[in-house]
Scaffold this motif. Structure first.
Motif, short mmCIF file in Angstrom:
data_model
loop_
_atom_site.label_atom_id
_atom_site.label_comp_id
_atom_site.label_asym_id
_atom_site.label_seq_id
_atom_site.Cartn_x
_atom_site.Cartn_y
_atom_site.Cartn_z
N ASN A 117 0.83 -1.20 0.00
CA ASN A 117 0.00 0.00 0.00
C ASN A 117 0.87 1.26 0.00
O ASN A 117 0.63 2.21 -0.76
CB ASN A 117 -0.91 -0.02 1.23
CG ASN A 117 -1.83 1.18 1.29
OD1 ASN A 117 -2.48 1.53 0.31
ND2 ASN A 117 -1.87 1.82 2.44
N ASN A 118 1.93 1.25 0.84
CA ASN A 118 2.84 2.40 0.90
C ASN A 118 3.56 2.63 -0.43
O ASN A 118 3.68 3.78 -0.89
CB ASN A 118 3.87 2.19 2.00
CG ASN A 118 3.27 2.12 3.39
OD1 ASN A 118 3.70 1.35 4.23
ND2 ASN A 118 2.25 2.93 3.66
N TYR A 123 4.13 5.58 -5.80
CA TYR A 123 4.10 5.62 -7.26
C TYR A 123 2.96 6.47 -7.83
O TYR A 123 2.82 6.58 -9.04
CB TYR A 123 3.98 4.19 -7.81
CG TYR A 123 5.31 3.49 -7.99
CD1 TYR A 123 6.08 3.71 -9.13
CD2 TYR A 123 5.79 2.63 -7.02
CE1 TYR A 123 7.30 3.08 -9.30
CE2 TYR A 123 7.01 1.99 -7.17
CZ TYR A 123 7.76 2.22 -8.30
OH TYR A 123 8.98 1.58 -8.46
N LEU A 124 2.15 7.09 -6.94
CA LEU A 124 1.01 7.89 -7.39
C LEU A 124 1.41 8.99 -8.37
O LEU A 124 0.69 9.27 -9.32
CB LEU A 124 0.30 8.51 -6.18
CG LEU A 124 -0.95 7.81 -5.67
CD1 LEU A 124 -1.44 8.45 -4.39
CD2 LEU A 124 -2.04 7.84 -6.72
N SER A 131 1.44 1.98 -9.68
CA SER A 131 0.79 2.28 -8.42
C SER A 131 -0.42 1.37 -8.19
O SER A 131 -0.59 0.79 -7.11
CB SER A 131 0.34 3.74 -8.39
OG SER A 131 -0.35 4.03 -7.20
N LEU A 132 -1.26 1.22 -9.23
CA LEU A 132 -2.43 0.34 -9.11
C LEU A 132 -2.03 -1.11 -8.86
O LEU A 132 -2.70 -1.81 -8.10
CB LEU A 132 -3.27 0.43 -10.40
CG LEU A 132 -4.25 1.59 -10.50
CD1 LEU A 132 -4.91 1.60 -11.87
CD2 LEU A 132 -5.31 1.51 -9.41
N LEU A 163 -8.36 9.21 -9.60
CA LEU A 163 -8.51 10.66 -9.63
C LEU A 163 -7.44 11.29 -10.51
O LEU A 163 -7.73 12.15 -11.36
CB LEU A 163 -8.44 11.22 -8.21
CG LEU A 163 -8.41 12.74 -8.08
CD1 LEU A 163 -9.67 13.37 -8.65
CD2 LEU A 163 -8.23 13.16 -6.62
N ARG A 164 -6.20 10.84 -10.34
CA ARG A 164 -5.10 11.38 -11.14
C ARG A 164 -5.20 10.95 -12.61
O ARG A 164 -4.73 11.65 -13.50
CB ARG A 164 -3.75 10.96 -10.55
CG ARG A 164 -3.47 11.63 -9.21
CD ARG A 164 -2.20 11.12 -8.57
NE ARG A 164 -1.97 11.74 -7.28
CZ ARG A 164 -1.30 12.87 -7.09
NH1 ARG A 164 -0.80 13.52 -8.13
NH2 ARG A 164 -1.15 13.37 -5.88
N LYS A 165 -5.81 9.78 -12.82
CA LYS A 165 -6.03 9.33 -14.21
C LYS A 165 -7.27 9.98 -14.83
O LYS A 165 -7.62 9.69 -15.97
CB LYS A 165 -6.19 7.80 -14.23
CG LYS A 165 -4.92 7.05 -13.86
CD LYS A 165 -5.12 5.55 -13.92
CE LYS A 165 -5.16 5.06 -15.36
NZ LYS A 165 -5.17 3.58 -15.44
N LYS A 166 -7.93 10.84 -14.02
CA LYS A 166 -9.13 11.58 -14.44
C LYS A 166 -10.31 10.65 -14.71
O LYS A 166 -11.22 10.99 -15.49
CB LYS A 166 -8.84 12.45 -15.67
CG LYS A 166 -7.78 13.52 -15.38
CD LYS A 166 -7.54 14.41 -16.57
CE LYS A 166 -6.48 15.47 -16.24
NZ LYS A 166 -6.22 16.36 -17.39
#
Length: 479
Positions: A117-118, A123-124, A131-132, A163-166
């Protein structure tokens, strides 16, 4: 002898148990201290990442001395968490990798899930797919373990990736699921993150009023819980919304507040983001001179940051090498300590066995001596009994001889008595028979015959009485 052996064994066992219990109590106290340091580090990771790193390093040093694998792993995770919030991604990933390695070594699935998880969060900003991948691994493990808090945290982080991938609808779905889970376990700090991230979604979709409502609510709750980093991030989004709404005074207010909180949190990256939003504010105000000055400071800062990053990477490589060498040295020390403990216990065991053997030999010698002494006594007793038996046999022989002589004498007396009786009684009996014949023939007077017969009978009776006296009177040895 048996009592002595049991006593020795009991003393050895008691010594071993006491020493083992003392070592166990000490180890339990030390491992508890490691766990406490790690918990303290995690409790302040959102407000003071430097302290998180310091607590993790203290826990790591103590855990390595104890060879406490789970403690080492969690300490590396704490250091990685602190480095991640300090925006030192390279150091963070190095520590996370070490943590994952030790958690795998101990078979700790919960620890592995936390590290995945960390790493996913780290990687976000670098690689959404990577990251996923890490977050999904952590989520699968958390679901297998049934850990609600970790499931909720990982779900929240997956929402942040979308969210970052929109992919706002997917992100909102994950945030809603995470919010429901955090509400069940009453995790107020995580609920602040859910509100904050949901507000960002509405901001991205240009629903500014809804975004403001959620973000201001999250802002108040973050202040109530002294979450400096969260306050700064919320202020950053709020400033962007106010700039879009052309409410420049409100934008300047939250920018000033956000810069202050980012400095308190020692988050250089967040402070740089505020500088960029300050540039956007001045640009919208058409204050181009101020905007250019801010842009120049951003450029200088980025150049300095690039140099610092390069220096950090080189330093990290050196640090990793030193750390690997130190780890090898620690492993050698631990192995040596293990060998020393094994040798010590072997020496104790050998000494105990030697004492037991010596005690057995001494006891055996004493037992043989007692046995020989007892056998000597028994032999003497047997000899005495034999002498007694010999004396008894001799006495019996004497008695038998005496009884034999006595019987011989009595037999002789009986023989003599028989002869005497035959001689003494035969005469009167013959007279009786003669008288009886004369009386039958009528040649003798009846009265005279009876008198003579009475005399014969009296004579026979006297003879018998005399014989009886002779038989019962030892002094009369002859007739």
């Amino acid at each position: 002898m048996k009592k002595a052996c049991f006593s020795i064994l009991f003393l050895l066992a008691t010594f071993t148990i006491v020493r083992a219990n003392a070592n166990l109590d000490l180890a339990n106290q030390d491992t508890a201290q490691v766990n406490l340091l790690n918990k303290q580090g995690f409790a302040i990771h959102l407000t003071d990442h430097d302290q998180t790193i310091q607590k993790g390093e203290q826990a790591l040093e103590l855990a390595q001395k104890l060879n406490y694998t789970n403690g080492i792993a969690e300490a590396y995770r704490m250091i990685g968490l602190g480095e991640a919030y300090a925006n030192h991604e390279a150091k963070a990933i190095a520590n996370y990798s070490n943590a994952l390695s030790f958690f795998k070594k101990s078979g700790n699935l919960l620890g592995q899930a936390k590290v995945y998880n960390n790493i996913g969060v780290l990687y976000l900003t670098i690689d959404y797919d990577q990251s996923l991948d890490y977050l999904q691994r952590g989520l699968n493990m958390a679901q297998t373990l049934g850990n609600t808090k970790l499931i909720a945290a990982t779900t929240l982080n997956i929402g942040s990736v979308y969210l970052r991938k929109k992919s706002f609808s997917l992100a909102l779905d994950y945030y809603t699921r995470a919010q429901e889970a955090f509400t069940k376990i009453n995790d107020q700090l995580s609920l602040i993150l859910c509100l904050q991230n949901t507000g960002v979604i509405y901001y991205k979709e240009k629903q500014y009023d809804k975004a403001l409502e959620l973000l201001l609510k999250a802002h108040d709750q973050a202040k109530a819980h002294d979450q400096n980093v969260s306050i700064g991030i919320i202020d950053l989004t709020l400033s962007s919304i106010y700039i879009e709404k052309k409410d420049y005074n409100a934008a300047q207010k939250v920018l000033d507040e956000g810069v202050g909180f980012s400095q308190i949190a020692k988050d250089e990256k967040l402070e740089a983001d505020f500088n960029y939003n300050s540039y956007q504010l001045e640009l919208h105000r058409k204050n181009f001179e101020r905007a250019v000055a801010i842009l120049h400071s951003i450029y200088v800062r980025d150049s300095t940051l690039q140099k610092s990053t390069l220096s950090t990477d080189l330093g990290l490589m050196t640090e990793q090498h030193d750390q690997q060498e130190k780890q090898k040295e620690n492993e050698l020390i631990i192995e040596r300590q293990k060998n020393d403990r094994v040798k010590f216990w072997w020496a104790i065991s050998a000494s105990g066995l030697l004492l037991i053997v010596v005690a057995l030999l001494v006891g055996n010698v004493k037992r043989k001596a007692r046995t020989n002494s007892r056998l000597t006594e028994l032999n003497s007793e047997v000899s005495r009994q034999k002498d007694n038996l010999d004396r008894i046999n001799h006495h019996l022989e004497e008695i038998i001889d005496e009884r034999t002589r006595d019987l011989q004498i009595k037999n002789k007396k009986l023989s003599e008595y028989s002869s005497y009786l035959s001689h003494q009684i035969r005469g009167p009996i013959a007279t009786l028979k003669g008288l009886m014949n004369l009386e039958k023939e009528g040649l003798v007077d009846q009265a005279e015959c009876i008198n003579m017969m009475n005399k014969c009978v009296s004579d026979i009776d006297d003879k018998i009485i005399d014989m009886t006296d002779i038989l019962h009177d030892p002094k009369r040895t002859s007739f």
